[in-house]
Scaffold this active site. Structure first.
Site, PDB file in Angstrom:
ATOM      1  N   GLY A 182      -3.401   2.992   9.748  1.00 54.19           N
ATOM      2  CA  GLY A 182      -2.866   2.202  10.861  1.00 54.19           C
ATOM      3  C   GLY A 182      -1.603   2.831  11.420  1.00 54.19           C
ATOM      4  CG  ASP A 211      -6.626   1.213  -0.762  1.00 60.89           C
ATOM      5  OD1 ASP A 211      -6.068   0.873  -1.809  1.00 60.89           O
ATOM      6  OD2 ASP A 211      -6.916   0.427   0.158  1.00 60.89           O
TER       7      ASP A 211
HETATM    8  N1  LIG Z   1      -4.543   1.203  16.454  1.00 65.45           N
HETATM    9  C1  LIG Z   1      -3.227   1.126  16.275  1.00 65.45           C
HETATM   10  N2  LIG Z   1      -2.376   1.509  17.252  1.00 65.45           N
HETATM   11  C2  LIG Z   1      -1.045   1.412  17.097  1.00 65.45           C
HETATM   12  N3  LIG Z   1      -0.454   0.953  15.970  1.00 65.45           N
HETATM   13  C3  LIG Z   1      -1.235   0.563  14.965  1.00 65.45           C
HETATM   14  C4  LIG Z   1      -2.661   0.627  15.048  1.00 65.45           C
HETATM   15  N4  LIG Z   1      -3.175   0.166  13.881  1.00 65.45           N
HETATM   16  C5  LIG Z   1      -2.107  -0.174  13.124  1.00 65.45           C
HETATM   17  N5  LIG Z   1      -0.955   0.076  13.757  1.00 65.45           N
HETATM   18  C6  LIG Z   1       0.389  -0.196  13.252  1.00 65.45           C
HETATM   19  O1  LIG Z   1       0.735   0.651  12.172  1.00 65.45           O
HETATM   20  C7  LIG Z   1       1.504  -0.069  11.209  1.00 65.45           C
HETATM   21  C8  LIG Z   1       0.904   0.012   9.845  1.00 65.45           C
HETATM   22  O2  LIG Z   1      -0.468  -0.287   9.888  1.00 65.45           O
HETATM   23  P1  LIG Z   1      -1.234  -0.935   8.661  1.00 65.45           P
HETATM   24  O3  LIG Z   1      -2.678  -0.900   8.969  1.00 65.45           O
HETATM   25  O4  LIG Z   1      -0.635  -2.240   8.334  1.00 65.45           O
HETATM   26  O5  LIG Z   1      -0.863  -0.016   7.425  1.00 65.45           O
HETATM   27  P2  LIG Z   1      -1.254   1.456   7.063  1.00 65.45           P
HETATM   28  O6  LIG Z   1      -0.503   2.351   7.963  1.00 65.45           O
HETATM   29  O7  LIG Z   1      -0.826   1.563   5.667  1.00 65.45           O
HETATM   30  O8  LIG Z   1      -2.738   1.562   7.249  1.00 65.45           O
HETATM   31  C9  LIG Z   1       1.583  -1.480  11.710  1.00 65.45           C
HETATM   32  O9  LIG Z   1       2.808  -1.664  12.367  1.00 65.45           O
HETATM   33  C10 LIG Z   1       0.408  -1.553  12.644  1.00 65.45           C
HETATM   34  O10 LIG Z   1       0.531  -2.532  13.616  1.00 65.45           O
HETATM   35  O1  LIG Z   2      -0.991  -7.615   0.802  1.00 64.56           O
HETATM   36  P1  LIG Z   2      -0.763  -6.414   1.660  1.00 64.56           P
HETATM   37  O2  LIG Z   2       0.626  -5.912   1.621  1.00 64.56           O
HETATM   38  O3  LIG Z   2      -1.240  -6.619   3.059  1.00 64.56           O
HETATM   39  O4  LIG Z   2      -1.600  -5.232   1.056  1.00 64.56           O
HETATM   40  C1  LIG Z   2      -2.865  -5.316   0.470  1.00 64.56           C
HETATM   41  C2  LIG Z   2      -3.642  -4.067   0.746  1.00 64.56           C
HETATM   42  O5  LIG Z   2      -2.839  -2.937   0.751  1.00 64.56           O
HETATM   43  C3  LIG Z   2      -3.539  -1.820   0.228  1.00 64.56           C
HETATM   44  O6  LIG Z   2      -2.796  -1.371  -0.863  1.00 64.56           O
HETATM   45  C4  LIG Z   2      -3.717  -0.762   1.266  1.00 64.56           C
HETATM   46  O7  LIG Z   2      -2.571  -0.680   2.028  1.00 64.56           O
HETATM   47  P2  LIG Z   2      -2.467   0.207   3.312  1.00 64.56           P
HETATM   48  O8  LIG Z   2      -3.542  -0.174   4.279  1.00 64.56           O
HETATM   49  O9  LIG Z   2      -1.109  -0.064   3.822  1.00 64.56           O
HETATM   50  O10 LIG Z   2      -2.621   1.603   2.806  1.00 64.56           O
HETATM   51  C5  LIG Z   2      -4.900  -2.343  -0.152  1.00 64.56           C
HETATM   52  O11 LIG Z   2      -5.423  -1.783  -1.288  1.00 64.56           O
HETATM   53  C6  LIG Z   2      -4.692  -3.807  -0.242  1.00 64.56           C
HETATM   54  O12 LIG Z   2      -5.835  -4.475   0.147  1.00 64.56           O
HETATM   55 MG   LIG Z   3      -4.518   1.036   6.155  1.00 60.74          MG
END
Ligand SMILES: Nc1ncnc2c1ncn2[C@@H]1O[C@H](COP(=O)(O)OP(=O)(O)O)[C@@H](O)[C@H]1O
Ligand SMILES: O=P(O)(O)OC[C@H]1O[C@](O)(COP(=O)(O)O)[C@@H](O)[C@@H]1O
Ligand SMILES: [Mg+2]
Length: 442
Positions: A182, A211
């Protein structure tokens, strides 16, 4: 889709004309088994048949740009202003990466202005009221001893135009984003807005995910620490299960879409008899279903240990409710551990078998710990590679390791798919060999 050479091309901000302060440290410009020269490429394919299938000349084979210091760089270090942000869920090693970035920038390049943006992408938006903090060698001293991130983190998307407004107002030249898929999607949109506005700001990602679900980087930092911590729960489950008649130890570990933690924790101590992961659907009921297998195993051996990744078996838990998502749009999972606990107990009871089930969910305990020494080494080397890439004007890329070499991976490629356990691959085969579970239930 198999990546082509064009997919591996890294964006640059311009020609590198400035002599790097690290140039005197660099070896002769030739690759060896321990070093890849900046003009060389790390081949994407590593088997004869994969290379042959390309049906192309050596020069046209897809290859990653190697990581590491360049002789010439793009940014003048004394004028370079840097931002660092951590986003998404926690992962062991975040503080190691922050410290590694700061120390490399200050000690080797002589960069003096480094800002830590707080609480993920919220830190760029004035309305949240989290002003950035100054980062220097003193501010990051000893932070690697602690889990979490000194900068804080968050989920939830922010407007990339507002983020770039902030970068422009603060005259930031380089932004490091430490985050998962994300965050990298967010980083790419930031890099695109930067390009749209004709700015020269490098956006470099350091991929973070316990993960291990980011592709083309072999393994993500913190993953080893996380699965090592999870093995403690497997060991406890095994001890508990063995101590009572018909004992079942059930452990749920993180792994939203990818079951790597479950697989590696299992291989680490060989205590598990069944591993359930999102990538391999399983049948619960019936003569050859999971429950019947488990019951037979307990009847024969007196106990069993089951490991389930949190994303496994979600098809059994789907309801009519509209799908719930978190602030970042990630689907909230239903609790497979609690579901299995109930179903296993009911199944034993229905077959007149006494059983004693102990359920352990180490949950956040595996990702909130400090990095182990292996991950700390990996973190610092990724941080070094990220700084070298940024100073050389690379952008819209993440640092990673491929076939054992540090490389630059375009963000677009790193978010193009999810890294998952391949049910036909050798990792899953090792799990089947270790547990003795069948390839399919049902
Ligand atoms: N498609 C996207 N475009 C822009 N920002 C995004 C997108 N997807 C996620 N983000 C932002 O990136 C940050 C982290 O995303 P998240 O999915 O929660 O964790 P991770 O980066 O660990 O996968 C959040 O602030 C989220 O809103
Ligand atoms: O409760 P939170 O902070 O949303 O995180 C739970 C999730 O975070 C994870 O550790 C993965 O996190 P990210 O998507 O940020 O890498 C998953 O394994 C788990 O489902
Ligand atoms: Mg993620």
């Amino acid at each position: 889709m198999v990546p082509q050479a064009v997919d591996l091309t890294v964006r640059t901000l311009g020609e590198c004309r400035i002599e790097s302060p690290l140039a005197p440290l660099l070896p002769e410009p030739e690759s060896t088994e321990h070093y890849v020269d900046e003009d060389d490429r790390v081949l994407f394919d590593d088997t004869r048949s994969m290379v042959a299938a390309r049906k192309t000349k050596l020069d046209a084979l897809p290859g990653f740009e190697p990581g590491g210091p360049r002789r010439k760089i793009f940014f003048q270090p004394s004028k370079t202003r840097v931002g660092i942000v951590t986003c998404g869920g926690l992962c062991p090693g975040l503080n190691d990466v922050i410290r590694g970035l700061v120390l490399e920038l200050t000690s080797h390049y002589g960069v003096t202005k480094i800002y830590g943006f707080r609480n993920g992408y919220q830190g760029f938006i004035a309305g949240y009221g989290h002003p950035p903090i100054d980062l220097d060698a003193e501010a990051v001293s000893g932070i690697n001893e602690y889990g979490g991130t000194i900068l804080g983190t968050s989920r939830g998307s922010q407007d990339p135009y507002e983020i770039v407004d902030c970068l422009e107002q603060m005259s930031i030249n380089v932004l490091f984003v430490i985050g998962g898929d994300g965050s990298m999607r967010g980083a790419l949109t930031i890099a695109d807005v930067v390009k749209e506005r004709g700015l020269k700001i490098a956006v470099i990602g350091v991929p973070k995910t316990i993960d291990n679900d980011i592709p083309y980087i072999e393994q993500s930092f913190g993953f080893q620490t996380a699965f090592s911590k999870a093995t403690e729960s497997l060991r406890s489950a095994h001890v508990e299960a063995r101590a009572v008649p018909n004992g079942v130890g059930l452990v749920q570990v993180m792994g939203r879409h990818s079951g790597f933690i479950a697989c590696y924790a299992t291989l680490a101590n060989n205590d598990a008899d069944y591993v359930l992961i999102p990538e391999v659907p399983f049948q619960l009921d019936g003569e050859n279903g999971f429950l019947a297998h488990l019951r037979r195993r307990v009847a024969e051996r007196g106990h069993a240990v089951v490991v389930a990744a949190e994303g496994a078996g979600q098809e059994y838990l789907e309801s009519d409710e509209p799908g719930q998502v978190d602030k970042s749009g990630n689907r909230n999972l239903k609790d497979i551990g609690l579901f299995l606990r109930k179903r296993i107990a009911e199944d034993f009871a229905a077959h007149g078998m006494e059983s004693s089930l102990k359920y352990i969910d180490p949950s956040y305990a595996i990702r909130s710990v400090p990095a182990n020494p292996y991950d700390s080494v990996y973190c610092i080397r990724l941080a070094h590679a990220a700084v070298h890439a940024a100073m050389a004007g690379r952008t819209a890329m993440v640092v990673g390791r491929w076939r054992g070499r540090f490389v630059h991976v375009p963000i677009a490629l790193a978010i193009s798919k999810r890294n998952q356990v391949d049910p036909t691959g050798d990792l899953w085969m090792s799990v089947l060999e270790t547990t003795g579970q069948p390839r399919h239930f049902g």
